[in-house]
Design a protein around this motif. Structure first.
Motif, PDB file in Angstrom:
ATOM      1  N   ASN A 179      22.871  14.549  49.211  1.00  0.00           N
ATOM      2  CA  ASN A 179      22.863  14.141  47.807  1.00  0.00           C
ATOM      3  C   ASN A 179      21.633  14.657  47.069  1.00  0.00           C
ATOM      4  OD1 ASN A 179      25.313  12.894  48.012  1.00  0.00           O
ATOM      5  ND2 ASN A 179      24.471  10.849  48.335  1.00  0.00           N
TER       6      ASN A 179
ATOM      7  N   THR B  51      19.822  13.273  44.429  1.00  0.00           N
ATOM      8  CA  THR B  51      18.818  12.397  43.824  1.00  0.00           C
ATOM      9  C   THR B  51      18.415  11.325  44.834  1.00  0.00           C
ATOM     10  OG1 THR B  51      20.462  10.886  42.863  1.00  0.00           O
ATOM     11  CG2 THR B  51      19.698  12.724  41.477  1.00  0.00           C
TER      12      THR B  51
ATOM     13  N   THR C 164      15.739   7.546  45.253  1.00  0.00           N
ATOM     14  CA  THR C 164      14.810   6.559  44.707  1.00  0.00           C
ATOM     15  C   THR C 164      13.508   6.705  45.486  1.00  0.00           C
ATOM     16  OG1 THR C 164      16.583   5.029  44.097  1.00  0.00           O
ATOM     17  CG2 THR C 164      14.363   4.108  44.332  1.00  0.00           C
TER      18      THR C 164
ATOM     19  N   ASP D   7      10.686   5.929  40.803  1.00  0.00           N
ATOM     20  CA  ASP D   7      11.660   6.728  40.051  1.00  0.00           C
ATOM     21  C   ASP D   7      12.984   6.622  40.793  1.00  0.00           C
ATOM     22  OD1 ASP D   7      13.298   8.722  38.897  1.00  0.00           O
ATOM     23  OD2 ASP D   7      11.565   9.928  38.341  1.00  0.00           O
ATOM     24  N   GLY D   8      13.987   6.038  40.161  1.00  0.00           N
ATOM     25  CA  GLY D   8      15.260   5.802  40.827  1.00  0.00           C
ATOM     26  C   GLY D   8      16.232   6.954  40.758  1.00  0.00           C
ATOM     27  N   ASN D   9      15.848   8.056  40.112  1.00  0.00           N
ATOM     28  CA  ASN D   9      16.775   9.180  39.964  1.00  0.00           C
ATOM     29  C   ASN D   9      16.010  10.500  40.062  1.00  0.00           C
ATOM     30  OD1 ASN D   9      19.461  10.121  39.463  1.00  0.00           O
ATOM     31  ND2 ASN D   9      18.887  10.591  37.354  1.00  0.00           N
ATOM     32  N   LEU D  10      15.186  10.608  41.100  1.00  0.00           N
ATOM     33  CA  LEU D  10      14.317  11.771  41.238  1.00  0.00           C
ATOM     34  C   LEU D  10      15.022  12.893  41.995  1.00  0.00           C
ATOM     35  CD1 LEU D  10      11.390  12.740  40.635  1.00  0.00           C
ATOM     36  CD2 LEU D  10      10.826  12.040  42.971  1.00  0.00           C
ATOM     37  N   LYS D  11      14.978  14.092  41.436  1.00  0.00           N
ATOM     38  CA  LYS D  11      15.553  15.260  42.101  1.00  0.00           C
ATOM     39  C   LYS D  11      14.561  15.803  43.126  1.00  0.00           C
ATOM     40  CE  LYS D  11      18.488  16.600  38.222  1.00  0.00           C
ATOM     41  NZ  LYS D  11      18.835  17.668  37.242  1.00  0.00           N
TER      42      LYS D  11
ATOM     43  N   ARG E 147       8.793  16.959  39.325  1.00  0.00           N
ATOM     44  CA  ARG E 147       9.663  16.216  40.249  1.00  0.00           C
ATOM     45  C   ARG E 147       8.827  15.429  41.259  1.00  0.00           C
ATOM     46  NH1 ARG E 147      14.816  20.282  41.483  1.00  0.00           N
ATOM     47  NH2 ARG E 147      15.520  20.434  39.301  1.00  0.00           N
TER      48      ARG E 147
ATOM     49  N   ASN F 188      19.873   8.397  47.316  1.00  0.00           N
ATOM     50  CA  ASN F 188      20.932   7.646  46.631  1.00  0.00           C
ATOM     51  C   ASN F 188      22.307   7.937  47.232  1.00  0.00           C
ATOM     52  OD1 ASN F 188      18.994   6.596  44.899  1.00  0.00           O
ATOM     53  ND2 ASN F 188      19.337   8.155  43.324  1.00  0.00           N
ATOM     54  N   TRP F 189      23.063   6.859  47.467  1.00  0.00           N
ATOM     55  CA  TRP F 189      24.432   6.939  47.976  1.00  0.00           C
ATOM     56  C   TRP F 189      24.541   7.619  49.337  1.00  0.00           C
ATOM     57  CZ3 TRP F 189      26.695   3.649  45.008  1.00  0.00           C
ATOM     58  CH2 TRP F 189      26.357   3.559  43.669  1.00  0.00           C
TER      59      TRP F 189
END
Length: 240
Positions: free
Chosen positions: A158, A160, A162, A184-188, A195, A220-221
């Motif tokens: 995945n 992204t 957290t 940061d909950g959506n960091l690439k 980043r 994430n996920w």
């Protein structure tokens, strides 16, 4: 009127009167019970309610301790044995040279946000992201200690994650006390100035003190291995 008709009429009137008397007695008994017995659904008001006229808000699961997730906790302290309390007289200081180490932590007890499986001691296989961190250092702006966290995909798929970075300060009772966190909950993935997650704590003193940063990556996920990178260094910044 014939004798038979008169007798029948008297019996009918008597029965009707008896029924009316019985009905009246029944209604009176029901009314008396209603007056003497409070409604089943009404709760007795507390002293607080009587004084304020407002009923208290319902108590949540978290307040009663029945929630699966932990409730509010005091600032996290590492280095204590089970049942041990921190020394109230301890102060920030320079740690012994043997503690100036860096590497990966794999104990959920030192994690910033342990999963339920980790708290239960379950071994959950998952992908292995790369967790990146730099050493705690004096910020270029003001008297503050600063650090950063980032990640790379590693064996994960995945795009992204957290990422949570936290700063700990060393105390003379050999504990590490958490002073700041940022998430940061959506960091690439990738790192670099665009980043990464910065974490910073202002200091009232420039006395040399030992700090360490923890970086926790949760893809994430996707299930990951839950490793935490830590970096330790002395910084001219002290927060009491």
């Amino acid at each position: 009127m014939h004798q038979k008709q008169r007798v029948l009429l008297e019996r009918t009137i008597g029965a009707s009167s008896a029924r009316r008397r019985w009905s009246t007695a029944l209604v009176s008994a029901v009314a008396l019970v209603s007056v003497l017995t409070p409604p089943a659904m009404a709760a007795a008001p507390s002293a607080t309610e009587e004084a304020s006229g407002v009923a208290p808000a319902p108590v949540s699961d978290a307040a009663t301790g029945s929630s699966d997730e932990p409730g509010p906790v005091p600032p996290k302290i590492l280095g204590l044995e089970p049942g041990q309390s921190p020394d109230p007289d301890a102060v920030p200081d320079i740690a012994p040279s043997s503690t100036l180490t860096s590497g990966m932590l794999n104990s959920w007890q030192e994690a910033e946000t342990p999963t339920r499986a980790e708290r239960d001691g379950a071994k959950v296989p998952g992908c292995a992201p790369y967790t990146g961190a730099d050493y705690p250092h004096r910020s270029s702006t003001g008297v503050a200690v600063s650090a950063h966290g980032w990640w790379k995909k590693g064996t994960c798929s995945n795009g992204t994650a957290t990422v949570k970075a936290c700063l700990y300060e060393y105390y003379t009772d050999d504990t590490w006390r958490r002073k700041a966190c940022n998430t940061d909950g959506n960091l690439k993935p990738g790192g670099g100035s665009a980043r990464r997650v910065p974490v910073r704590k202002n200091c009232p003193s420039t006395a040399m003190t030992t700090w360490r940063v923890h970086v926790d990556v949760d893809v994430n996920w996707e299930i990951d291995d839950g490793g935490i990178r830590y970096m330790t260094r002395n910084v001219a910044c002290r927060k009491f």
